[in-house]
Design an enzyme around this catalytic site. Structure first.
Site, PDB file in Angstrom:
ATOM      1  N   ASP A 107       0.846  -1.177   0.003  1.00  0.00           N
ATOM      2  CA  ASP A 107      -0.024   0.068   0.033  1.00  0.00           C
ATOM      3  C   ASP A 107       0.895   1.116   0.103  1.00  0.00           C
ATOM      4  OD1 ASP A 107      -3.209   0.623   1.006  1.00  0.00           O
ATOM      5  OD2 ASP A 107      -1.865   2.376   1.027  1.00  0.00           O
ATOM      6  N   ILE A 108       0.447   2.345  -0.736  1.00  0.00           N
ATOM      7  CA  ILE A 108       1.335   3.370  -0.847  1.00  0.00           C
ATOM      8  C   ILE A 108       1.180   4.405   0.424  1.00  0.00           C
ATOM      9  CG2 ILE A 108      -0.342   5.069  -1.712  1.00  0.00           C
ATOM     10  CD1 ILE A 108       1.624   5.690  -4.178  1.00  0.00           C
ATOM     11  N   ASN A 112     -12.654  -3.070   2.778  1.00  0.00           N
ATOM     12  CA  ASN A 112     -13.887  -2.075   2.649  1.00  0.00           C
ATOM     13  C   ASN A 112     -14.496  -2.205   1.710  1.00  0.00           C
ATOM     14  OD1 ASN A 112     -12.345  -0.921   5.180  1.00  0.00           O
ATOM     15  ND2 ASN A 112     -11.001   0.171   3.884  1.00  0.00           N
ATOM     16  N   GLN A 156     -14.872   2.359   1.271  1.00  0.00           N
ATOM     17  CA  GLN A 156     -14.005   2.064   0.059  1.00  0.00           C
ATOM     18  C   GLN A 156     -13.862   3.106  -0.937  1.00  0.00           C
ATOM     19  OE1 GLN A 156     -15.817  -1.052  -2.312  1.00  0.00           O
ATOM     20  NE2 GLN A 156     -13.970  -1.309  -3.842  1.00  0.00           N
ATOM     21  N   HIS A 190     -10.382  -5.093  -3.208  1.00  0.00           N
ATOM     22  CA  HIS A 190      -9.035  -5.394  -2.568  1.00  0.00           C
ATOM     23  C   HIS A 190      -8.984  -5.908  -1.322  1.00  0.00           C
ATOM     24  CE1 HIS A 190      -9.975  -1.020  -2.139  1.00  0.00           C
ATOM     25  NE2 HIS A 190      -9.345  -1.166  -1.240  1.00  0.00           N
TER      26      HIS A 190
HETATM   27  P1  AMP Z   1      -9.822   1.576   0.475  1.00  0.00           P
HETATM   28  O1  AMP Z   1     -10.212   2.649   1.416  1.00  0.00           O
HETATM   29  O2  AMP Z   1     -10.103   0.275   1.132  1.00  0.00           O
HETATM   30  O3  AMP Z   1     -10.446   1.796  -0.839  1.00  0.00           O
HETATM   31  O4  AMP Z   1      -8.208   1.714   0.243  1.00  0.00           O
HETATM   32  C1  AMP Z   1      -7.567   1.995  -0.833  1.00  0.00           C
HETATM   33  C2  AMP Z   1      -5.846   1.715  -0.479  1.00  0.00           C
HETATM   34  O5  AMP Z   1      -5.578   1.858  -1.894  1.00  0.00           O
HETATM   35  C3  AMP Z   1      -5.561   2.894   0.406  1.00  0.00           C
HETATM   36  O6  AMP Z   1      -5.077   2.570   1.492  1.00  0.00           O
HETATM   37  C4  AMP Z   1      -4.635   3.451  -0.600  1.00  0.00           C
HETATM   38  O7  AMP Z   1      -3.220   3.880   0.226  1.00  0.00           O
HETATM   39  C5  AMP Z   1      -4.146   2.301  -1.562  1.00  0.00           C
HETATM   40  N1  AMP Z   1      -3.382   3.059  -2.766  1.00  0.00           N
HETATM   41  C6  AMP Z   1      -4.257   4.046  -3.454  1.00  0.00           C
HETATM   42  N2  AMP Z   1      -3.329   4.191  -4.585  1.00  0.00           N
HETATM   43  C7  AMP Z   1      -2.319   3.408  -4.599  1.00  0.00           C
HETATM   44  C8  AMP Z   1      -1.384   3.050  -5.310  1.00  0.00           C
HETATM   45  N3  AMP Z   1      -0.986   3.789  -6.571  1.00  0.00           N
HETATM   46  N4  AMP Z   1      -0.254   2.306  -4.924  1.00  0.00           N
HETATM   47  C9  AMP Z   1      -0.532   1.193  -3.716  1.00  0.00           C
HETATM   48  N5  AMP Z   1      -1.475   1.800  -2.986  1.00  0.00           N
HETATM   49  C10 AMP Z   1      -2.556   2.465  -3.399  1.00  0.00           C
END
Ligand code: AMP
Length: 115
Positions: free
Chosen positions: A33-34, A89, A96, A102
Site C-alpha cells: 500500500d502506498i 472495505n 471504500q 482489494h
Molecule cells: P480503500 O479505502 O479500502 O479503498 O483503500 C484503498 C487503498 O489503496 C488505500 O489504503 C490507499 O493508500 C491505496 N492506494 C491507492 N493508490 C495506490 C497506489 N497507486 N499504490 C498502492 N496503494 C494505493
C-alpha cells in the site's frame, strides 16, 4: 479479462502505474500500500476488474478464497509472525476509496498509524 480504463488498480495490473510488487500470478496481484497503516501493509487484488464485494457471486468464491488463503504465507514471507489483520472495505459506508475489490493485509509490531 475485464478491465476498467479509469480504474487505478486496473492501471497497476496493466503496468501503466508502478507498484512495489510482492506477488503476481494469473489471477492475483499483491503490492505494498502506498500509504501504509502498519509496518507491513499489502493489498491483494484480483487482476480482473470487480468493483466491490457487492459485485461478487458464487463464481468469485474460488478467487476470493485464494486471496484469503494466501495471506498467512505472504505475511510470513514479509517477516510478520505475530499476527495480522485483514480488511475489505466495501461501498460508501465501508469507506471504500478505490473501486476495485482489494484485501488489505496488515501486520507488524504495534503501534500502527491506524487500523
Ligand atoms: P480503500 O479505502 O479500502 O479503498 O483503500 C484503498 C487503498 O489503496 C488505500 O489504503 C490507499 O493508500 C491505496 N492506494 C491507492 N493508490 C495506490 C497506489 N497507486 N499504490 C498502492 N496503494 C494505493
Amino acid at each position: 479479462m475485464s478491465a476498467d480504463p479509469n480504474c487505478i488498480f486496473c492501471k497497476i495490473v496493466a503496468g501503466q502505474i508502478p507498484c512495489r510488487k510482492v506477488h503476481e500470478d494469473d489471477e492475483l496481484l499483491v503490492f505494498h500500500d502506498i500509504a501504509p497503516w502498519a509496518p507491513v501493509h499489502v493489498l491483494i487484488i484480483p487482476k480482473q476488474h470487480v468493483t466491490t464485494m457487492y459485485d461478487t457471486t458464487d463464481e468469485h468464491a474460488p478467487l476470493m478464497g485464494r486471496m484469503m488463503a494466501m495471506a498467512p504465507k505472504l505475511m510470513r514471507d514479509l517477516g510478520v509472525t505475530n499476527g495480522f489483520r485483514i480488511v475489505v472495505n466495501t461501498g460508501r459506508d465501508g469507506m471504500q476509496e478505490v473501486q476495485h475489490v482489494h484485501m488489505h493485509v496488515m501486520g507488524g509490531p504495534r503501534p500502527w498509524i491506524k487500523g
